[in-house]
Design a protein around this motif. Structure first.
Motif, PDB file in Angstrom:
ATOM      1  N   LYS A  16       0.861  -1.174   0.000  1.00 53.10           N
ATOM      2  CA  LYS A  16       0.000   0.000   0.000  1.00 53.10           C
ATOM      3  C   LYS A  16       0.895   1.221   0.000  1.00 53.10           C
ATOM      4  O   LYS A  16       1.869   1.279   0.764  1.00 53.10           O
ATOM      5  CB  LYS A  16      -0.920  -0.008   1.226  1.00 53.10           C
ATOM      6  CG  LYS A  16      -1.982   1.075   1.199  1.00 53.10           C
ATOM      7  CD  LYS A  16      -3.083   0.829   2.231  1.00 53.10           C
ATOM      8  CE  LYS A  16      -2.588   1.050   3.633  1.00 53.10           C
ATOM      9  NZ  LYS A  16      -3.697   1.019   4.621  1.00 53.10           N
ATOM     10  N   ALA A  17       0.610   2.175  -0.871  1.00 47.37           N
ATOM     11  CA  ALA A  17       1.464   3.351  -1.001  1.00 47.37           C
ATOM     12  C   ALA A  17       0.613   4.605  -1.093  1.00 47.37           C
ATOM     13  O   ALA A  17      -0.511   4.578  -1.614  1.00 47.37           O
ATOM     14  CB  ALA A  17       2.357   3.228  -2.236  1.00 47.37           C
ATOM     15  N   ALA A  18       1.147   5.704  -0.586  1.00 47.51           N
ATOM     16  CA  ALA A  18       0.460   6.993  -0.614  1.00 47.51           C
ATOM     17  C   ALA A  18       0.965   7.810  -1.794  1.00 47.51           C
ATOM     18  O   ALA A  18       2.171   8.010  -1.952  1.00 47.51           O
ATOM     19  CB  ALA A  18       0.715   7.743   0.700  1.00 47.51           C
ATOM     20  N   PHE A  19       0.041   8.258  -2.632  1.00 46.19           N
ATOM     21  CA  PHE A  19       0.365   9.004  -3.848  1.00 46.19           C
ATOM     22  C   PHE A  19      -0.089  10.448  -3.686  1.00 46.19           C
ATOM     23  O   PHE A  19      -1.239  10.709  -3.333  1.00 46.19           O
ATOM     24  CB  PHE A  19      -0.333   8.355  -5.041  1.00 46.19           C
ATOM     25  CG  PHE A  19      -0.015   8.983  -6.373  1.00 46.19           C
ATOM     26  CD1 PHE A  19       1.284   8.991  -6.859  1.00 46.19           C
ATOM     27  CD2 PHE A  19      -1.025   9.540  -7.144  1.00 46.19           C
ATOM     28  CE1 PHE A  19       1.579   9.550  -8.097  1.00 46.19           C
ATOM     29  CE2 PHE A  19      -0.742  10.099  -8.391  1.00 46.19           C
ATOM     30  CZ  PHE A  19       0.564  10.105  -8.862  1.00 46.19           C
ATOM     31  N   THR A  20       0.813  11.373  -3.915  1.00 43.60           N
ATOM     32  CA  THR A  20       0.541  12.798  -3.732  1.00 43.60           C
ATOM     33  C   THR A  20       0.876  13.559  -5.008  1.00 43.60           C
ATOM     34  O   THR A  20       1.905  13.308  -5.635  1.00 43.60           O
ATOM     35  CB  THR A  20       1.384  13.372  -2.580  1.00 43.60           C
ATOM     36  OG1 THR A  20       1.133  12.616  -1.403  1.00 43.60           O
ATOM     37  CG2 THR A  20       1.042  14.823  -2.321  1.00 43.60           C
ATOM     38  N   THR A  21       0.006  14.486  -5.416  1.00 45.23           N
ATOM     39  CA  THR A  21       0.247  15.299  -6.604  1.00 45.23           C
ATOM     40  C   THR A  21       0.010  16.772  -6.281  1.00 45.23           C
ATOM     41  O   THR A  21      -0.746  17.109  -5.361  1.00 45.23           O
ATOM     42  CB  THR A  21      -0.690  14.897  -7.762  1.00 45.23           C
ATOM     43  OG1 THR A  21      -2.050  15.246  -7.420  1.00 45.23           O
ATOM     44  CG2 THR A  21      -0.622  13.403  -8.030  1.00 45.23           C
ATOM     45  N   ASP A  64       5.120  24.854 -14.538  1.00 45.10           N
ATOM     46  CA  ASP A  64       5.065  24.354 -15.915  1.00 45.10           C
ATOM     47  C   ASP A  64       4.410  22.982 -16.023  1.00 45.10           C
ATOM     48  O   ASP A  64       4.583  22.286 -17.022  1.00 45.10           O
ATOM     49  CB  ASP A  64       6.469  24.313 -16.530  1.00 45.10           C
ATOM     50  CG  ASP A  64       7.411  23.379 -15.771  1.00 45.10           C
ATOM     51  OD1 ASP A  64       7.036  22.921 -14.672  1.00 45.10           O
ATOM     52  OD2 ASP A  64       8.502  23.094 -16.290  1.00 45.10           O
ATOM     53  N   GLY A  65       3.652  22.557 -14.983  1.00 37.76           N
ATOM     54  CA  GLY A  65       3.001  21.263 -15.090  1.00 37.76           C
ATOM     55  C   GLY A  65       2.588  20.709 -13.739  1.00 37.76           C
ATOM     56  O   GLY A  65       1.831  21.342 -12.994  1.00 37.76           O
ATOM     57  N   TYR A  66       3.142  19.548 -13.418  1.00 37.14           N
ATOM     58  CA  TYR A  66       2.751  18.849 -12.192  1.00 37.14           C
ATOM     59  C   TYR A  66       3.980  18.213 -11.542  1.00 37.14           C
ATOM     60  O   TYR A  66       5.008  17.996 -12.188  1.00 37.14           O
ATOM     61  CB  TYR A  66       1.740  17.734 -12.494  1.00 37.14           C
ATOM     62  CG  TYR A  66       0.500  18.188 -13.211  1.00 37.14           C
ATOM     63  CD1 TYR A  66      -0.597  18.697 -12.507  1.00 37.14           C
ATOM     64  CD2 TYR A  66       0.411  18.104 -14.604  1.00 37.14           C
ATOM     65  CE1 TYR A  66      -1.738  19.111 -13.160  1.00 37.14           C
ATOM     66  CE2 TYR A  66      -0.736  18.517 -15.274  1.00 37.14           C
ATOM     67  CZ  TYR A  66      -1.805  19.021 -14.549  1.00 37.14           C
ATOM     68  OH  TYR A  66      -2.934  19.441 -15.197  1.00 37.14           O
ATOM     69  N   ALA A  67       3.819  17.883 -10.273  1.00 39.69           N
ATOM     70  CA  ALA A  67       4.807  17.083  -9.559  1.00 39.69           C
ATOM     71  C   ALA A  67       4.054  16.020  -8.780  1.00 39.69           C
ATOM     72  O   ALA A  67       2.864  16.165  -8.477  1.00 39.69           O
ATOM     73  CB  ALA A  67       5.647  17.947  -8.624  1.00 39.69           C
ATOM     74  N   PHE A  68       4.759  14.931  -8.454  1.00 40.99           N
ATOM     75  CA  PHE A  68       4.105  13.846  -7.722  1.00 40.99           C
ATOM     76  C   PHE A  68       5.136  13.047  -6.937  1.00 40.99           C
ATOM     77  O   PHE A  68       6.328  13.069  -7.242  1.00 40.99           O
ATOM     78  CB  PHE A  68       3.333  12.922  -8.675  1.00 40.99           C
ATOM     79  CG  PHE A  68       4.144  12.359  -9.819  1.00 40.99           C
ATOM     80  CD1 PHE A  68       4.801  11.144  -9.707  1.00 40.99           C
ATOM     81  CD2 PHE A  68       4.237  13.048 -11.026  1.00 40.99           C
ATOM     82  CE1 PHE A  68       5.538  10.621 -10.756  1.00 40.99           C
ATOM     83  CE2 PHE A  68       4.976  12.537 -12.082  1.00 40.99           C
ATOM     84  CZ  PHE A  68       5.628  11.319 -11.947  1.00 40.99           C
ATOM     85  N   GLU A  69       4.635  12.364  -5.909  1.00 37.94           N
ATOM     86  CA  GLU A  69       5.483  11.509  -5.080  1.00 37.94           C
ATOM     87  C   GLU A  69       4.694  10.273  -4.680  1.00 37.94           C
ATOM     88  O   GLU A  69       3.466  10.333  -4.512  1.00 37.94           O
ATOM     89  CB  GLU A  69       5.955  12.243  -3.820  1.00 37.94           C
ATOM     90  CG  GLU A  69       6.933  13.372  -4.082  1.00 37.94           C
ATOM     91  CD  GLU A  69       7.310  14.121  -2.812  1.00 37.94           C
ATOM     92  OE1 GLU A  69       6.513  14.079  -1.844  1.00 37.94           O
ATOM     93  OE2 GLU A  69       8.373  14.743  -2.784  1.00 37.94           O
ATOM     94  N   LEU A  70       5.405   9.183  -4.517  1.00 35.82           N
ATOM     95  CA  LEU A  70       4.815   7.948  -4.017  1.00 35.82           C
ATOM     96  C   LEU A  70       5.579   7.554  -2.762  1.00 35.82           C
ATOM     97  O   LEU A  70       6.808   7.442  -2.780  1.00 35.82           O
ATOM     98  CB  LEU A  70       4.911   6.842  -5.077  1.00 35.82           C
ATOM     99  CG  LEU A  70       4.192   5.528  -4.754  1.00 35.82           C
ATOM    100  CD1 LEU A  70       2.678   5.742  -4.756  1.00 35.82           C
ATOM    101  CD2 LEU A  70       4.574   4.449  -5.759  1.00 35.82           C
TER     102      LEU A  70
END
Length: 286
Positions: free
Chosen positions: A252-257, A262-268
């Motif tokens: 199970k992982a937490a995904f953040t955006t 200039d766009g998007y960023a994200f982390e898992l």
């Protein structure tokens, strides 16, 4: 640079045993430099059934447009062929995929035919050893410039400076979504990608390489992250990720955006501990 034209897609089932055998060669029998060679496969067509299976495993909707990550699986056999040769300076077993950057210069269509070419470059020191880039490009038949570029960075551990120091422990952000990743996702992604590395398949095979359980493919985590942005992506963009801690299966992982200039960023992140699995950005091309 020597250019080798391939008349068929390399057989991964034959290449993996070859790579394992080459991994047993003494270091003195290996080259010290990356090969100055490019592999090219022309007339590459997308199989709609394969694309549909890939989309299902990775979470994309069915569409005539290719996910930016899809061509990676078509280039992957050429990548393995280049790195499985005994003359390659590092044995394929033990290489760590630490980063991947894909640039899509316009939407790519399932009906197009491509010429796919692969080379390696950029051998350089790393605090934990040495790293290099595997560069893959796709050119639409009848055109000259690549419409898609993929740069995978690999690390060979050992002999590094060790000067990176201990990383600051961050607090995990509030998740945008929670991924519940099934235990068979490694086997399912292996079927559509051809990447049957045993660390991704079963706990028993992963333990042979020092992992307590099977781990998710890095390129599956990237593709699944990208699928969260469907309907928001520009026509031309670059999506870059860094692979951090392995995602153990099942997991199970937490995904953040969040949005950027200039766009998007994200982390898992690990859902229970503040340890990142992956971070990334999506940047619009001007």
């Amino acid at each position: 640079m020597a250019v080798t034209e391939l008349d068929s897609t390399p057989n991964l089932a034959a290449l993996y045993p070859k790579a394992l055998v080459s991994g047993l060669l003494p270091g003195g029998q290996r080259a010290t430099e990356l090969p100055d060679e490019q592999l090219v496969r022309s007339g590459v067509q997308v199989d709609p059934d394969h694309l549909a299976a890939y989309n299902e495993v990775c979470g994309f909707r069915l569409s005539d447009e290719l996910p930016a990550t899809y061509l990676h699986v078509l280039a992957f056999p050429l990548q393995v062929k280049l790195m499985a040769e005994p003359s390659f300076p590092f044995p394929l077993p033990g290489l760590v995929h630490v980063a991947n950057t894909i640039t899509q210069r316009r939407p790519l269509l399932v009906t197009e035919r491509f010429s796919v070419r692969v080379r390696v470059s950029g051998l350089r020191p790393h605090e934990k050893g040495k790293q290099f880039d595997v560069i893959s490009e796709a050119v639409v038949e009848g055109q000259d410039e690549p419409v898609w570029t993929d740069i995978s960075t690999y690390l060979r551990r050992g002999g590094g400076s060790g000067s990176g120091g201990k990383r600051e422990q961050l607090a995990a952000p509030t998740p945008t979504a929670v991924w519940r990743v099934p235990g068979d996702i490694g086997r399912r992604y292996a079927e559509v990608s051809g990447d049957h590395n045993p660390i991704h398949l079963y706990a028993a095979t992963a333990k042979l390489f020092g992992f307590p359980k099977a781990i998710a493919h890095g390129m599956w985590t990237k593709a699944h992250a990208l699928s969260a942005f469907e309907g928001k992506l520009p026509a031309a963009y670059t999506v870059s990720v860094g692979f951090k801690q392995p995602l153990l299966l099942p997991g199970k992982a937490a995904f953040t955006t969040w949005t950027t200039e200039d766009g998007y960023a994200f982390e898992l992140w690990n859902s229970r501990k503040p340890k990142p699995h992956m971070d990334g950005t999506i940047s619009t091309l001007s």
